[in-house]
Design an enzyme around this catalytic site. Sequence first.
Site, short mmCIF file in Angstrom:
data_model
loop_
_atom_site.label_atom_id
_atom_site.label_comp_id
_atom_site.label_asym_id
_atom_site.label_seq_id
_atom_site.Cartn_x
_atom_site.Cartn_y
_atom_site.Cartn_z
N HIS A 137 0.83 -1.20 0.00
CA HIS A 137 0.00 0.00 0.00
C HIS A 137 0.87 1.25 0.00
O HIS A 137 0.51 2.27 0.58
CB HIS A 137 -0.93 0.00 1.22
CG HIS A 137 -1.90 -1.14 1.24
ND1 HIS A 137 -2.60 -1.51 2.37
CD2 HIS A 137 -2.26 -2.03 0.27
CE1 HIS A 137 -3.36 -2.55 2.10
NE2 HIS A 137 -3.17 -2.89 0.84
N TYR A 138 2.01 1.18 -0.66
CA TYR A 138 2.92 2.33 -0.67
C TYR A 138 2.32 3.48 -1.47
O TYR A 138 1.50 3.28 -2.37
CB TYR A 138 4.30 1.93 -1.21
CG TYR A 138 4.31 1.25 -2.55
CD1 TYR A 138 4.38 1.98 -3.73
CD2 TYR A 138 4.27 -0.14 -2.65
CE1 TYR A 138 4.40 1.37 -4.96
CE2 TYR A 138 4.29 -0.77 -3.88
CZ TYR A 138 4.35 -0.01 -5.03
OH TYR A 138 4.37 -0.63 -6.26
#
Length: 559
Positions: A494-495
């Site tokens: 989920h960067y």
Amino acid sequence: MGFCSWVLLVGILLLRLSSSNQANAQPRTYSFMRDATTAAPISYYDYIIVGGGTAGCPLAATLSRNSSVLLLERGGSPYGNPNITDLAAFGEALSDLSPSSPSQRFVSEDGVINARARVLGGGSCLNAGFYTRASPYYVREAGWDGKLVNESYAWVERTVAFKPTMREWQSAVRDGLVEAGVVPFNGFTYDHIYGTKVGGTIFDEAGHRHTAADLLQYANPDNVVVLMHASVYKILFKRRGTPRPRAHGVIFRDSSGAKHKAYLRRRSNNEIIVSAGALGSPQLLMLSGVGPKDHLMANNITVVLDQPLVGQGMSDNPMNAVFIPSPRPVEVSLIQVVGITEFGSYIEAASGASFGGGPRAALLPNRRTPKAKIDYTNSLDQATINGGFILEKVMGPASTGHLKLRNLDPNENPSVTFNYFDHPEDLRRCVKGIATIERVIDSRAFSPFKFPELPFQGLLNLTLRAPLNLRPRHQNTSTSIEQFCKDSVMTIWHYHGGCQVGKVVDHDYKVLGVDALRVIDGSTFNYSPGTNPQATVMMLGRYMGIRILNERLISEVSS
């Protein structure tokens, strides 16, 4: 991969799930979708979108309503690839390291193995499928129109979101979370609410994945062209006769290496929109001359705009997991339940891991040798073959890093540093999250799925025996939860960051300091929305598409 992507820690995940006929037929192809080798050397459009991912597909579908749109995707089609479409094959695409893989592996400077999408539909083609909205607070903080946000979520959900079927193991995790104090139980909902809930999934009842690419079925086929295997090398700017640089075209190459140019038609409200993801969008801005001046000059890039904040604010939510062998068989399940805690950690779970060497070992998210993988799996007692894992993901996070170019090839990974647990608040949340996982495992509801003679310390030791990342281990890793968090950190993919609102783009996602250029994807986020971002990234594509169309209509009426 503005993307809920993910493979397990001790992984070697082989998901065996029987599948029947697809519940809702996905489009196998579109009349407007073709390979970039068929593209003309020069073409003209109202909108050029770079990146056919989680945001780019709904954005293109919406803008094509009454404007000509070119959508450029560096990867191929998700349709016809069972490693993408079938839940039974989850993880296979992520383990594929070939140049044609829909998943491109990278390793951050922190020593954590990660991946970015390289396929039409982006991260929604690779992830574990969990679907959940951002919180109302997040929507207010972003300055979004709440009514249009809800309408945009609903538009996405009609095509890609489903209610999961809850079975024994996931139900035990759900009830264990409630016993552990993550209350109240909120039932099935897409909404982000404190407590425990069952969220949505993009896998239908037959185990078939529905992706952002499916949203292209709403595109006007007469107004949109989708080119695959089209790698954009540069955004072109006009600099003479304009008060500031103005984007007016792109250069892209097809799979044969042939160069093509696409330009905006000569209208003041036509735009180029970058939706290439949290790695690809800041990377392309820099390659095009928009970024930190010294860094651009060091790479022999002509500076169009000195913008030192491009590539800054990179964040990746740290994920830590605990593997739990089960004395009884468990179902195969991906993320279905989440505990949204008051202290800023999200608790999720998956089950149905099988262990073995050979092709299964390739699913380990690491670069260690095949022998290391096989030695690990062979050391496990056969009683541990069944099981699952419970993970915690730190909200936010507060720790941030940066992205830099390695070279001038947009197909190569840039260098990225996330600085996991650099901020003490992230570490505090991880410790509390691991403590919550311990309470779930010790709960009455979860007792059928744990060996009573195996204490929590033993589970941590078992987890640590897996080659989780490339970071060094410390002697006190298994006795200090703080050190466990640092040494066993992984990504949940989920960067975000690199082109953040208020720093690189304004609240209309227009790039500050230049004209006719926007960035619309997860690179604009200051922190990750909800427990999993894919719903919000798809929503954002639809939401901004409507906003841009409305702007265009007002402009045309006023002129």
